[in-house]
Design a protein around this motif. Structure first.
Motif, PDB file in Angstrom:
ATOM      1  N   ILE A 184       0.675  -1.258  -0.270  1.00 43.99           N
ATOM      2  CA  ILE A 184      -0.086   0.019   0.363  1.00 43.99           C
ATOM      3  C   ILE A 184       0.881   1.384  -0.051  1.00 43.99           C
ATOM      4  CG2 ILE A 184      -1.615  -1.395   0.703  1.00 43.99           C
ATOM      5  CD1 ILE A 184      -1.275   0.352   3.496  1.00 43.99           C
ATOM      6  N   GLU A 185       2.077   1.104   0.028  1.00 45.58           N
ATOM      7  CA  GLU A 185       3.088   2.315   0.401  1.00 45.58           C
ATOM      8  C   GLU A 185       2.871   2.777  -1.038  1.00 45.58           C
ATOM      9  OE1 GLU A 185       5.335   5.511   2.821  1.00 45.58           O
ATOM     10  OE2 GLU A 185       4.573   3.416   3.062  1.00 45.58           O
ATOM     11  N   PRO A 186       3.224   2.457  -2.065  1.00 49.87           N
ATOM     12  CA  PRO A 186       2.988   3.617  -3.014  1.00 49.87           C
ATOM     13  C   PRO A 186       1.553   3.805  -3.681  1.00 49.87           C
ATOM     14  CG  PRO A 186       3.603   0.826  -3.810  1.00 49.87           C
ATOM     15  CD  PRO A 186       4.061   0.944  -2.623  1.00 49.87           C
ATOM     16  N   PHE A 187       0.697   3.655  -2.135  1.00 53.99           N
ATOM     17  CA  PHE A 187      -0.536   4.769  -2.727  1.00 53.99           C
ATOM     18  C   PHE A 187      -0.566   5.760  -2.690  1.00 53.99           C
ATOM     19  CE2 PHE A 187      -0.952   0.076  -5.538  1.00 53.99           C
ATOM     20  CZ  PHE A 187      -1.708   0.798  -6.361  1.00 53.99           C
TER      21      PHE A 187
ATOM     22  N   ILE B   3      -1.342  11.558   0.248  1.00 49.47           N
ATOM     23  CA  ILE B   3      -0.802  12.617   1.145  1.00 49.47           C
ATOM     24  C   ILE B   3      -0.692  13.241   0.486  1.00 49.47           C
ATOM     25  CG2 ILE B   3       0.114  13.118   2.719  1.00 49.47           C
ATOM     26  CD1 ILE B   3       0.473   9.829   3.707  1.00 49.47           C
ATOM     27  N   PHE B   4       0.280  13.208  -0.097  1.00 51.98           N
ATOM     28  CA  PHE B   4       0.838  14.322  -1.362  1.00 51.98           C
ATOM     29  C   PHE B   4       0.411  15.319  -2.070  1.00 51.98           C
ATOM     30  CE2 PHE B   4       2.562  16.181  -5.098  1.00 51.98           C
ATOM     31  CZ  PHE B   4       3.594  17.085  -4.913  1.00 51.98           C
ATOM     32  N   LEU B   5      -1.528  14.070  -3.127  1.00 48.08           N
ATOM     33  CA  LEU B   5      -2.469  15.227  -3.081  1.00 48.08           C
ATOM     34  C   LEU B   5      -3.341  16.116  -2.342  1.00 48.08           C
ATOM     35  CD1 LEU B   5      -3.297  12.360  -5.997  1.00 48.08           C
ATOM     36  CD2 LEU B   5      -2.407  14.539  -6.231  1.00 48.08           C
TER      37      LEU B   5
ATOM     38  N   TYR C 273      -8.033   6.422  -4.275  1.00 49.17           N
ATOM     39  CA  TYR C 273      -8.515   6.219  -3.241  1.00 49.17           C
ATOM     40  C   TYR C 273      -9.379   4.958  -3.129  1.00 49.17           C
ATOM     41  CZ  TYR C 273     -11.912   6.891   0.835  1.00 49.17           C
ATOM     42  OH  TYR C 273     -12.442   6.853   2.467  1.00 49.17           O
ATOM     43  N   LYS C 274     -10.294   4.490  -4.616  1.00 50.66           N
ATOM     44  CA  LYS C 274     -10.871   3.349  -4.542  1.00 50.66           C
ATOM     45  C   LYS C 274      -9.653   1.985  -4.432  1.00 50.66           C
ATOM     46  CE  LYS C 274     -14.264   3.725  -7.990  1.00 50.66           C
ATOM     47  NZ  LYS C 274     -14.385   3.620  -8.868  1.00 50.66           N
ATOM     48  N   ILE C 275      -8.386   2.489  -4.936  1.00 55.76           N
ATOM     49  CA  ILE C 275      -7.551   1.365  -5.240  1.00 55.76           C
ATOM     50  C   ILE C 275      -7.431   0.637  -3.224  1.00 55.76           C
ATOM     51  CG2 ILE C 275      -4.775   0.435  -6.012  1.00 55.76           C
ATOM     52  CD1 ILE C 275      -5.973   2.162  -8.222  1.00 55.76           C
TER      53      ILE C 275
END
Length: 412
Positions: free
Chosen positions: A55-58, A63-65, A181-183
């Protein structure tokens, strides 16, 4: 911005409640497997670590967005400065109180005053790889991704707020954020598996008997963190006429997820949606929650002084008032780097020990044997303090609009 699209809280409502039930069952199964089948449970740690890597890559882009959209959506740099200044000031005050509470608790309860003969029941490694600890600490300080991410996102959000095409760009970013977010929502179906593996590993490796010599330390940590949540945060909430108990019930699903995964970042998109639904402004949440990951770590601020003084008591290291003052000053800095990865509080403890020079680094092996259990309390306290901070800053900014569907007020 009127067209700003909020995070769809309905996407996570029933799903999260069901997920929390699955996590609870998974934790119980983990205890059973770890206790009765320790040789199998010890091999299940990869389930938890693999999930976090997945989940880290998502999580990082979300957070950034969130920060970029929050800052650019304010459209008023004076308000961004106001929120940031109030948030950081509050974080410094609240974490300093947490450190002082940890020091007072350790000096009063004296968790290190135990029978030294019992320590031999712990399986302590003959030595700790200083290169490993120092290397990790150095990399963690230099490559503190949450802090770098925070600064870049704020700068991009400010730049975006000056753009003539701000609304169009923000809408596009919101679509990307919603897609990620959906992913994450689908990946979160794996959380019970991660929680099961982590709990089975912890019970298999450490068991109950091996924790007895360190039981007083664990009890001191849990009691102090509970006191901080219900007394310190409870009083602040009462001042603003908000019920802390109702607030904790409101975020109970996220708390269980954080507990099950030992990481507050797994619940980031969920707590953002919950806080916005409760009435916190998008701008405050978008700035305070990510800022809090680096500056509002109350759990780590309590954990560090208790463990440091525990070692001093255990090894009969005399401490003067100057020494205690030095410990507080060092922890005020090292507690701010305890973010980004699960168990990073232990890395901060390593940095504290190596900075103070007065404490045996070998004692870290003893503390590491129960860090899994300390980490649960540390992470939960960090998470509650961070979520509560967003509510308090919203109140300070007079930017909190109570939602009739979410009753958090104190009832007499």
């Amino acid at each position: 911005m009127e067209n700003q699209q909020p995070i769809n809280t309905s996407l996570s409502g029933k799903f999260v409640k069901n997920l929390a039930s699955y996590v609870f069952v998974a934790l119980l199964l983990g205890v059973v497997v770890g206790h009765y089948f320790p040789e199998k449970g010890i091999r299940l740690d990869f389930l938890g670590t693999s999930f976090l890597y997945l989940i880290e890559p998502f999580i990082q882009p979300v957070i950034f967005l969130t920060i970029v959209i929050g800052v650019s959506g304010v459209g008023n740099l004076k308000k961004v400065r106001s929120i940031s200044f109030k948030a950081i000031t509050y974080f410094i005050i609240i974490t300093t109180l947490a450190i002082l509470l940890g020091v007072a608790s350790a000096l009063f309860i004296e968790p290190g005053k135990i029978a030294k003969s019992r320590i031999t029941t712990i399986d302590i490694p003959s030595k700790i790889s200083n290169a490993e600890f120092n290397g990790d600490s150095f990399n963690f300080l230099i490559l503190n991704r949450p802090l770098i991410l925070l600064l870049l996102a704020i700068l991009l959000g400010i730049a975006l707020s000056f753009s003539r095409h701000r609304e169009l760009l923000v809408i596009k970013l919101q679509k990307v954020s919603y897609f990620l977010y959906k992913i994450l929502m689908y990946l979160f179906y794996l959380i019970p598996i991660a929680a099961f593996g982590g709990m089975a590993y912890a019970v298999s490796k450490f068991g109950i008997d091996s924790l007895l010599p360190l039981g007083k330390l664990l009890a001191t940590t849990y009691i102090t963190m509970a006191f901080f949540i219900f007394a310190v945060l409870g009083l602040i909430f009462r001042y603003y006429k908000i019920s802390l108990w109702k607030f904790l019930i409101y975020i109970k699903e996220e708390l269980l997820i954080v507990f099950g995964t030992s990481s507050s970042r797994t619940a980031f998109p969920l707590i953002v949606a919950k806080l916005e639904k409760a009435g916190c402004s998008k701008a405050v949440v978008g700035l305070c929650i990510p800022l809090g990951y680096s500056f509002n770590l109350a759990g780590a601020s309590i954990f560090l002084p208790i463990c440091t003084l525990f070692v001093a008591q255990l090894f009969d290291i005399p401490l003067s008032l100057e020494d205690i003052a030095a410990i507080i000053l060092v922890i005020m800095i090292t507690s701010k780097v305890a973010s980004g990865v699960p168990g990073s509080g232990f890395i901060a403890l390593t940095i504290t020990f190596t900075t103070l020079h007065k404490f045996p680094v070998e004692a870290l092996a003893l503390l590491f044997s129960v860090d899994k259990f300390m980490n649960e309390a540390r992470t939960i306290t960090n998470f509650i303090g961070n979520a509560a901070g967003a509510v308090i800053i919203s109140k300070l900014e007079k930017d909190f609009t109570p939602n009739p569907e979410v009753d958090l007020s104190i009832t007499n």
